[in-house]
Every structure is written in structure tokens, then in C-alpha cells.
Design a protein around this motif. Structure first.
Motif, PDB file in Angstrom:
ATOM      1  N   LEU A 122       0.680  -1.384   0.211  1.00 16.33           N
ATOM      2  CA  LEU A 122      -0.002  -0.134   0.136  1.00 16.33           C
ATOM      3  C   LEU A 122       0.542   1.062  -0.265  1.00 16.33           C
ATOM      4  CD1 LEU A 122      -2.967  -0.465   2.258  1.00 16.33           C
ATOM      5  CD2 LEU A 122      -2.977  -1.075  -0.065  1.00 16.33           C
ATOM      6  N   ALA A 123       1.891   1.520   1.107  1.00 14.46           N
ATOM      7  CA  ALA A 123       2.973   2.041   0.396  1.00 14.46           C
ATOM      8  C   ALA A 123       3.039   2.287  -0.459  1.00 14.46           C
ATOM      9  CB  ALA A 123       4.035   2.350   1.917  1.00 14.46           C
ATOM     10  N   VAL A 133       1.358  -0.795 -12.406  1.00 14.54           N
ATOM     11  CA  VAL A 133       2.418  -1.644 -12.295  1.00 14.54           C
ATOM     12  C   VAL A 133       2.559  -3.063 -12.578  1.00 14.54           C
ATOM     13  CG1 VAL A 133       4.042   0.402 -11.059  1.00 14.54           C
ATOM     14  CG2 VAL A 133       2.152  -1.381  -9.991  1.00 14.54           C
ATOM     15  N   ARG A 134       3.551  -3.868 -12.599  1.00 13.99           N
ATOM     16  CA  ARG A 134       2.855  -4.944 -12.858  1.00 13.99           C
ATOM     17  C   ARG A 134       3.374  -5.958 -11.124  1.00 13.99           C
ATOM     18  NH1 ARG A 134       2.012  -7.519 -17.504  1.00 13.99           N
ATOM     19  NH2 ARG A 134       2.326  -6.450 -19.073  1.00 13.99           N
ATOM     20  N   ALA A 135       3.558  -6.758 -10.798  1.00 16.09           N
ATOM     21  CA  ALA A 135       3.525  -7.711  -9.497  1.00 16.09           C
ATOM     22  C   ALA A 135       5.020  -7.848  -9.171  1.00 16.09           C
ATOM     23  CB  ALA A 135       2.579  -9.244  -9.520  1.00 16.09           C
ATOM     24  N   ARG A 136       6.086  -7.507  -9.923  1.00 19.79           N
ATOM     25  CA  ARG A 136       7.224  -8.367 -10.439  1.00 19.79           C
ATOM     26  C   ARG A 136       7.861  -7.097 -10.027  1.00 19.79           C
ATOM     27  NH1 ARG A 136      10.531 -12.035 -11.638  1.00 19.79           N
ATOM     28  NH2 ARG A 136       8.827 -13.451 -13.041  1.00 19.79           N
ATOM     29  N   ASP A 137       6.778  -5.683 -10.633  1.00 18.71           N
ATOM     30  CA  ASP A 137       7.839  -4.276 -10.516  1.00 18.71           C
ATOM     31  C   ASP A 137       7.499  -4.657  -8.499  1.00 18.71           C
ATOM     32  OD1 ASP A 137       8.833  -4.377 -12.960  1.00 18.71           O
ATOM     33  OD2 ASP A 137       7.141  -3.600 -13.608  1.00 18.71           O
ATOM     34  N   VAL A 138       6.504  -4.301  -8.149  1.00 20.76           N
ATOM     35  CA  VAL A 138       6.725  -4.829  -6.276  1.00 20.76           C
ATOM     36  C   VAL A 138       6.997  -4.880  -5.852  1.00 20.76           C
ATOM     37  CG1 VAL A 138       4.441  -4.424  -4.673  1.00 20.76           C
ATOM     38  CG2 VAL A 138       3.394  -3.338  -7.282  1.00 20.76           C
ATOM     39  N   ASP A 159      -3.727  -9.401  -5.284  1.00 19.90           N
ATOM     40  CA  ASP A 159      -5.329 -10.265  -5.799  1.00 19.90           C
ATOM     41  C   ASP A 159      -6.413  -9.279  -4.437  1.00 19.90           C
ATOM     42  OD1 ASP A 159      -4.434 -10.569  -7.833  1.00 19.90           O
ATOM     43  OD2 ASP A 159      -3.703 -13.444  -7.385  1.00 19.90           O
ATOM     44  N   ARG A 160      -5.245  -9.775  -2.803  1.00 20.64           N
ATOM     45  CA  ARG A 160      -6.225  -9.730  -2.078  1.00 20.64           C
ATOM     46  C   ARG A 160      -6.503  -8.772  -2.445  1.00 20.64           C
ATOM     47  NH1 ARG A 160      -3.781 -11.260   3.209  1.00 20.64           N
ATOM     48  NH2 ARG A 160      -2.301 -11.801   1.328  1.00 20.64           N
ATOM     49  N   LEU A 161      -5.768  -7.711  -2.736  1.00 27.85           N
ATOM     50  CA  LEU A 161      -6.021  -5.646  -2.047  1.00 27.85           C
ATOM     51  C   LEU A 161      -7.055  -5.122  -3.406  1.00 27.85           C
ATOM     52  CD1 LEU A 161      -2.698  -4.391  -1.097  1.00 27.85           C
ATOM     53  CD2 LEU A 161      -4.529  -4.586   0.218  1.00 27.85           C
ATOM     54  N   VAL A 162      -6.998  -6.424  -4.085  1.00 22.21           N
ATOM     55  CA  VAL A 162      -8.406  -5.783  -5.721  1.00 22.21           C
ATOM     56  C   VAL A 162      -9.577  -6.281  -4.694  1.00 22.21           C
ATOM     57  CG1 VAL A 162      -8.664  -6.508  -8.018  1.00 22.21           C
ATOM     58  CG2 VAL A 162      -6.721  -5.728  -6.904  1.00 22.21           C
ATOM     59  N   GLY A 163      -9.763  -7.192  -4.317  1.00 25.68           N
ATOM     60  CA  GLY A 163     -10.502  -8.001  -3.537  1.00 25.68           C
ATOM     61  C   GLY A 163     -11.392  -6.871  -2.618  1.00 25.68           C
ATOM     62  N   SER A 164     -10.380  -5.765  -1.903  1.00 28.63           N
ATOM     63  CA  SER A 164     -10.914  -5.204  -0.722  1.00 28.63           C
ATOM     64  C   SER A 164     -11.214  -3.883  -1.446  1.00 28.63           C
ATOM     65  CB  SER A 164     -10.516  -5.203   0.598  1.00 28.63           C
ATOM     66  OG  SER A 164      -9.292  -4.621   0.309  1.00 28.63           O
ATOM     67  N   SER A 165     -10.606  -3.725  -2.839  1.00 33.42           N
ATOM     68  CA  SER A 165     -10.531  -1.776  -3.869  1.00 33.42           C
ATOM     69  C   SER A 165     -10.062  -1.624  -3.229  1.00 33.42           C
ATOM     70  CB  SER A 165     -12.736  -1.487  -3.510  1.00 33.42           C
ATOM     71  OG  SER A 165     -13.374  -2.572  -3.693  1.00 33.42           O
ATOM     72  N   ARG A 166      -8.792  -2.139  -2.475  1.00 32.41           N
ATOM     73  CA  ARG A 166      -7.368  -0.826  -2.067  1.00 32.41           C
ATOM     74  C   ARG A 166      -6.572  -0.934  -2.868  1.00 32.41           C
ATOM     75  NH1 ARG A 166      -6.940  -0.253   3.576  1.00 32.41           N
ATOM     76  NH2 ARG A 166      -5.268   1.647   2.728  1.00 32.41           N
ATOM     77  N   VAL A 167      -6.528  -1.505  -4.061  1.00 32.43           N
ATOM     78  CA  VAL A 167      -5.361  -1.059  -5.494  1.00 32.43           C
ATOM     79  C   VAL A 167      -7.114  -2.095  -6.962  1.00 32.43           C
ATOM     80  CG1 VAL A 167      -3.322  -2.874  -6.805  1.00 32.43           C
ATOM     81  CG2 VAL A 167      -3.509  -2.298  -4.155  1.00 32.43           C
ATOM     82  N   ALA A 178      -5.744   2.041  -5.581  1.00 34.49           N
ATOM     83  CA  ALA A 178      -7.149   2.352  -5.902  1.00 34.49           C
ATOM     84  C   ALA A 178      -7.762   4.036  -5.669  1.00 34.49           C
ATOM     85  CB  ALA A 178      -8.352   1.703  -4.912  1.00 34.49           C
ATOM     86  N   LYS A 179      -7.956   4.809  -6.961  1.00 36.85           N
ATOM     87  CA  LYS A 179      -8.616   6.263  -6.283  1.00 36.85           C
ATOM     88  C   LYS A 179      -9.609   6.352  -5.267  1.00 36.85           C
ATOM     89  CE  LYS A 179      -7.417   7.916 -11.361  1.00 36.85           C
ATOM     90  NZ  LYS A 179      -7.817   8.626 -12.489  1.00 36.85           N
TER      91      LYS A 179
END
Length: 180
Positions: A122-123, A133-138, A159-167, A178-179
Motif C-alpha cells: 500500500l505504501a 505496475v506489474r506484481a514483479r515490479d512491486v 489480489d486480496r487488495l484488489v478484492g478489498s478495492s484497495r488496489v 485505487a482512487k
């Protein structure tokens, strides 16, 4: 006639090769153990989620079932419950990234909290701004691109952050903050 007795140099070369193989295999074993632990943890969470969803469905079986083989003569062993993955040697930093099995992400005040890796991701997105960005870049930015298990841990968290709408997922393998 050719001599078939190995010379001291041949033995030394073979021993050096085997030593290099040993080091490579030990590193590979550790990476696979970490990857297996990540897969086992993901499997457990999927089984828990499936169980929770099945409990909400009227008339559905209460336990997950394995898919049936298409070939009626095929032999399939019965499903085996997940077992804990073998524990690889870990550092204190690794231990901080893991939460105990069954631990909740909700603190005593009812406020959702996240693990260390999730907070790092998140930071990263807070600093990255509005870029894809790609997961590999993160994983690389977080210093976690040493093996596929570490990169997969970042992917799972994304994927979990996508599910919780944080990413947001903006394409195949692409993520963006996420905006709000």
C-alpha cells in the motif's frame, strides 16, 4: 589400452561440480518450501471462503468436493486435507510478515489491520501514483524478487487488495492504486 582409474584431478573436478550442485539445490529447496507455504496458505483461505459460501447456499453440500475425473476408469485418490508446509529457516523479518494461522485481520476495536507486506504494498502504491505496475515490479521495489515464492506472495497480496478495492487491476497482470 586406456586407463580407467580416475586421477586425483578428475575426482577434484567431480567434487567441485557436486558442491556447486549442492548449493544450487539447497537454494532451490528453500525457494520451493517458501512457495509451497504460500500455496498452502492460499489453499487454506480458499477452502475457508468456499466453506463460508457453501454454508450460505441452501441445499449445497457442506464440504468442498474434488472435481470428478472425465474418465470413469481413472483412479483418483480421495481428497487429502491440507497439512502444514515444512518450515524453512526464517529470519525475524520473515516472521513479522506472517500472521498466526487463523489470525484475524481485525483488531480489538473492530478496525481492519493488515500484515507488514500488505502495508509495504500500500505504501508503494501511495508513492507510485497513477501508473500501471506489474506484481514483479512491486516485488522488486520491496526487495522481494529473489525467487518465485516471494513474487507469488506479492501477487497474492495484490489480489486480496484488489478484492478489498484497495488496489485496482487495470489489465492482465497490471495493477494501479485505487482512487479514493
Amino acid at each position: 589400452m586406456i586407463s580407467v582409474t580416475p586421477t586425483a584431478r578428475d575426482i577434484e573436478i567431480t567434487a567441485e561440480g557436486l558442491q556447486e550442485d549442492l548449493v544450487r539445490l539447497q537454494v532451490q529447496k528453500q525457494a520451493l518450501e517458501r512457495e509451497l507455504a504460500a500455496v498452502t496458505a492460499h489453499l487454506s483461505s480458499v477452502l475457508r471462503a468456499l466453506g463460508a459460501l457453501q454454508a450460505l447456499m441452501p441445499g449445497a453440500p457442506m464440504t468442498p468436493t474434488a472435481p470428478r475425473p472425465r474418465d470413469p476408469d481413472a483412479q483418483v485418490p480421495p481428497p487429502v486435507p491440507p497439512t502444514p508446509a515444512p518450515v524453512a529457516e526464517t529470519t525475524e523479518e520473515d516472521e513479522e510478515d506472517r500472521s498466526p494461522a487463523g489470525a484475524s485481520d481485525i483488531d480489538s476495536d473492530g478496525v481492519r489491520t493488515y500484515g507488514r507486506l500488505t502495508e509495504q504494498i500500500l505504501a508503494y502504491f501511495a508513492e507510485a501514483g497513477d501508473i500501471d505496475v506489474r506484481a514483479r515490479d512491486v516485488a522488486s521495489a520491496l526487495g522481494r524478487d529473489t525467487d518465485s515464492g516471494s513474487i507469488n506472495a506479492v501477487r497474492s497480496n495484490l489480489d486480496r487488495l484488489v478484492g478489498s478495492s484497495r488496489v485496482r487491476r487495470v489489465g492482465r497482470g497490471l495493477y494501479r492504486a485505487a482512487k479514493h
